[in-house]
Design a protein around this motif. Structure first.
Motif, PDB file in Angstrom:
ATOM      1  N   MET B  86       0.833  -1.212   0.000  1.00  0.00           N
ATOM      2  CA  MET B  86       0.000   0.000   0.000  1.00  0.00           C
ATOM      3  C   MET B  86       0.866   1.261   0.000  1.00  0.00           C
ATOM      4  SD  MET B  86      -3.075  -0.888   2.662  1.00  0.00           S
ATOM      5  CE  MET B  86      -3.885  -2.493   2.582  1.00  0.00           C
ATOM      6  N   ILE B  87       1.940   1.233   0.780  1.00  0.00           N
ATOM      7  CA  ILE B  87       2.860   2.379   0.806  1.00  0.00           C
ATOM      8  C   ILE B  87       3.490   2.572  -0.568  1.00  0.00           C
ATOM      9  CG2 ILE B  87       5.054   3.240   1.760  1.00  0.00           C
ATOM     10  CD1 ILE B  87       3.002   3.458   3.873  1.00  0.00           C
ATOM     11  N   HIS B  88       3.952   1.462  -1.154  1.00  0.00           N
ATOM     12  CA  HIS B  88       4.548   1.545  -2.493  1.00  0.00           C
ATOM     13  C   HIS B  88       3.532   2.126  -3.493  1.00  0.00           C
ATOM     14  CE1 HIS B  88       6.715   0.531  -6.080  1.00  0.00           C
ATOM     15  NE2 HIS B  88       5.846  -0.390  -6.444  1.00  0.00           N
ATOM     16  N   CYS B  89       2.308   1.631  -3.453  1.00  0.00           N
ATOM     17  CA  CYS B  89       1.284   2.085  -4.413  1.00  0.00           C
ATOM     18  C   CYS B  89       0.901   3.550  -4.190  1.00  0.00           C
ATOM     19  CB  CYS B  89       0.047   1.195  -4.342  1.00  0.00           C
ATOM     20  SG  CYS B  89       0.353  -0.491  -4.925  1.00  0.00           S
ATOM     21  N   LEU B 129      -1.754   5.353   2.462  1.00  0.00           N
ATOM     22  CA  LEU B 129      -0.639   5.542   3.406  1.00  0.00           C
ATOM     23  C   LEU B 129      -1.121   5.321   4.838  1.00  0.00           C
ATOM     24  CD1 LEU B 129       1.971   6.699   4.673  1.00  0.00           C
ATOM     25  CD2 LEU B 129       1.411   8.908   3.698  1.00  0.00           C
ATOM     26  N   THR B 130      -2.242   5.905   5.174  1.00  0.00           N
ATOM     27  CA  THR B 130      -2.782   5.791   6.526  1.00  0.00           C
ATOM     28  C   THR B 130      -3.226   4.361   6.826  1.00  0.00           C
ATOM     29  OG1 THR B 130      -3.560   8.065   6.308  1.00  0.00           O
ATOM     30  CG2 THR B 130      -4.507   6.758   8.095  1.00  0.00           C
ATOM     31  N   ARG B 157       9.832   4.844   9.397  1.00  0.00           N
ATOM     32  CA  ARG B 157      11.203   5.295   9.105  1.00  0.00           C
ATOM     33  C   ARG B 157      11.539   5.108   7.623  1.00  0.00           C
ATOM     34  NH1 ARG B 157      13.923   5.248  14.364  1.00  0.00           N
ATOM     35  NH2 ARG B 157      12.461   6.691  15.339  1.00  0.00           N
ATOM     36  N   ALA B 158      11.172   3.925   7.098  1.00  0.00           N
ATOM     37  CA  ALA B 158      11.546   3.596   5.718  1.00  0.00           C
ATOM     38  C   ALA B 158      10.808   4.465   4.707  1.00  0.00           C
ATOM     39  CB  ALA B 158      11.266   2.124   5.446  1.00  0.00           C
ATOM     40  N   SER B 159       9.609   4.901   5.062  1.00  0.00           N
ATOM     41  CA  SER B 159       8.795   5.573   4.057  1.00  0.00           C
ATOM     42  C   SER B 159       8.707   7.088   4.237  1.00  0.00           C
ATOM     43  CB  SER B 159       7.380   4.962   4.018  1.00  0.00           C
ATOM     44  OG  SER B 159       6.779   4.998   5.278  1.00  0.00           O
ATOM     45  N   GLY B 160       9.304   7.625   5.299  1.00  0.00           N
ATOM     46  CA  GLY B 160       9.132   9.043   5.596  1.00  0.00           C
ATOM     47  C   GLY B 160      10.282   9.931   5.154  1.00  0.00           C
ATOM     48  N   GLY B 195      15.493   2.256  -2.206  1.00  0.00           N
ATOM     49  CA  GLY B 195      16.119   1.200  -1.410  1.00  0.00           C
ATOM     50  C   GLY B 195      15.452   0.988  -0.061  1.00  0.00           C
ATOM     51  N   ALA B 196      15.014   2.081   0.562  1.00  0.00           N
ATOM     52  CA  ALA B 196      14.522   1.977   1.940  1.00  0.00           C
ATOM     53  C   ALA B 196      13.315   1.047   2.052  1.00  0.00           C
ATOM     54  CB  ALA B 196      14.178   3.369   2.478  1.00  0.00           C
ATOM     55  N   LEU B 197      12.394   1.097   1.094  1.00  0.00           N
ATOM     56  CA  LEU B 197      11.202   0.235   1.172  1.00  0.00           C
ATOM     57  C   LEU B 197      11.548  -1.221   0.895  1.00  0.00           C
ATOM     58  CD1 LEU B 197       7.890   1.666  -0.272  1.00  0.00           C
ATOM     59  CD2 LEU B 197       8.791   1.755   2.046  1.00  0.00           C
TER      60      LEU B 197
END
Lengths: 308, 308
Positions: B86-89, B129-130, B157-160, B195-197
């Protein structure tokens, strides 16, 4: 002349707002980024621009004062309150975008996409939203991971599809409708768009305070009524204010067929509804010692009577 | 002819992608909304549009396969993988916006703001995101709240600011620069942006598997190298592909002075770097039984060699 209760409340509101400002400033300092990454200075700057330097911090106040009902204070409620305020601030940044409400001013200052650019505004909103969960899940918020997980879950519910973002989407859809909106629809849509985050402020305090089920029920009734009073008051303010006193373009809601309770009920009925909701919120606090709950009671009245 | 290892890998990749699709479909069904609220149908529809029906689901694959190294499978890794997806999308939806990369096509279909409208695209990204944090913090993801809180913290952390969003902001800034970008800057910026995700996919599996510190270190080396290989491969694909095979406007990166490793190193050196990174990732798996880690090893080679 203010009564003693309101003057106590005013100074307490100011003192919590100052503590939240300090907490936000610290959380959004460059030191908050891990050392090995490249620092996105402009992004961090935009996050600070939209978060620091103002606001009554009503949502964090609800977190702090509700937690205090249960004897919990210090770093935890301030962090949880700051995280909630980040969600509130990101939502304003995104709502102000040209594709949404297209506002140039917010609290008398240029909106984020005017002060920076649209891409930076979008990304700074995303980063604030994400960072809120970082702060909420951090050990410094509460020693018990079950409390932190519950805080995260509640925040996601209040601010997502079934809460704030969903309410904003419904509000945009409602704007396109040609017929006036029914009061029941307006109240439910607004309970998502605005009410959910205010209610969550109270819930977060109850989670931090590890309140009993009965206490949580009472606080939920308080939070729901306060949230509704807030939104009706907002609609009334929009109708009565002008751009000079509010710092944003007022009267815009009516121009755009916004779904407001004033439009649905008329101004006088809306004012009666607002005041009744504030007293409903106060009554829900009956089970708590009156002196300890005084600030929450005043918060409900303040929410209904505020002038900006 | 594919070797046995690659054909096993292909079928495993497909099977995990199917399970993730089912999980996402269920999590994004109307039943996922609490009953008493007004359902924002169009918003939910847009969230489904941008999430379902495609993709290799590489990030969830890393979650599922890493958790499986430690004997953890079933609902938990699938939910964590779906949340990460979901974060990736959401990031693709926001990156495609007119104010950002301004892309009309994604995987050969209209991007969200083309299929819906800009406001709905922004809000559906916010809601995805939420919702990712909602899913991650939910009890069904892991029985231990400490695991759930760690998953949430890592994802944030990875997505912010210090991860994906910060990397995207740096990339947009880099585009405005007139001088070519140095390879070291490009690698660090991309380690945040992309890379982080990918690294987090591996970390989430390790958190779910309650890996030891030594195991987490090894997996981190694997994830960092795989993430870097992914991005170099992406830059190479962009240089070599055309719009027909990639389903998005290719060659665009070069047109826009995008900070890519191909631009910094040249095509041949970039290919050598990509292959070396994939082998570095495989080598980091040495401490695990070879048969159990085979899918992760193949994932690193697949990441470097993929054609889309």
């Amino acid at each position: 002349m203010p009564t003693d209760a309101t003057s106590d409340f005013d100074s307490r509101l100011k003192s919590v707002a100052d503590a939240i400002e300090t907490t936000l400033d610290r959380l959004l300092s460059p030191a908050a980024l891990p050392g090995e990454v490249v620092r996105p200075d402009r992004l961090l700057d935009a996050m600070r621009y939209s978060t620091l330097g103002g606001g009554k911090r009503l949502r964090p106040f609800l977190v702090v004062e509700t937690a205090r009902l249960f004897g919990v204070d210090g770093e935890g409620p301030l962090r949880a309150g700051a995280a909630l305020e980040m969600i509130h601030c990101y939502s304003l940044v995104h709502d102000d975008l040209p594709a949404m409400d297209d506002d140039d001013l917010r609290r008398g200052r240029p909106t984020a996409h005017k002060a920076y650019d649209e891409a930076t505004a979008i990304l700074s909103g995303d980063a604030l939203l994400t960072y809120a969960f970082d702060v909420m899940a951090g050990e410094a918020t509460h020693a018990d991971p079950a409390v932190r997980a519950a805080l995260v879950l509640g925040l996601a519910r209040a601010s997502g599809l079934g809460g704030m973002v969903g309410g904003q989407a419904l509000d945009l859809e409602a704007e396109r409708a040609t017929a006036p909106h029914e009061a029941a629809f307006v109240m439910r849509m607004q309970s998502m768009k605005t009410g959910a985050l205010l209610l969550y402020g109270v819930e977060a305090g109850a989670i931090l305070g590890q309140a009993s089920a009965a206490e949580r029920d009472a606080l939920k009734r308080y939070g729901v009524a306060l949230g509704a009073a807030f939104q009706v008051a907002d609609d009334i303010l929009d109708t009565e204010s002008d751009a000079a006193t509010l710092g944003k373009a007022a009267g815009k809601d009516a121009d755009r067929n916004k779904a407001t309770l004033v439009a649905a009920l008329g101004l006088d009925a809306a004012k009666r509804r607002r005041d009744a909701l504030a007293e409903e919120a106060v009554a829900a606090l009956d089970m708590f010692p009156r002196d300890r709950a005084a600030n929450l009671a005043e918060a409900a009245r303040f929410t209904a009577q505020r002038r900006s």
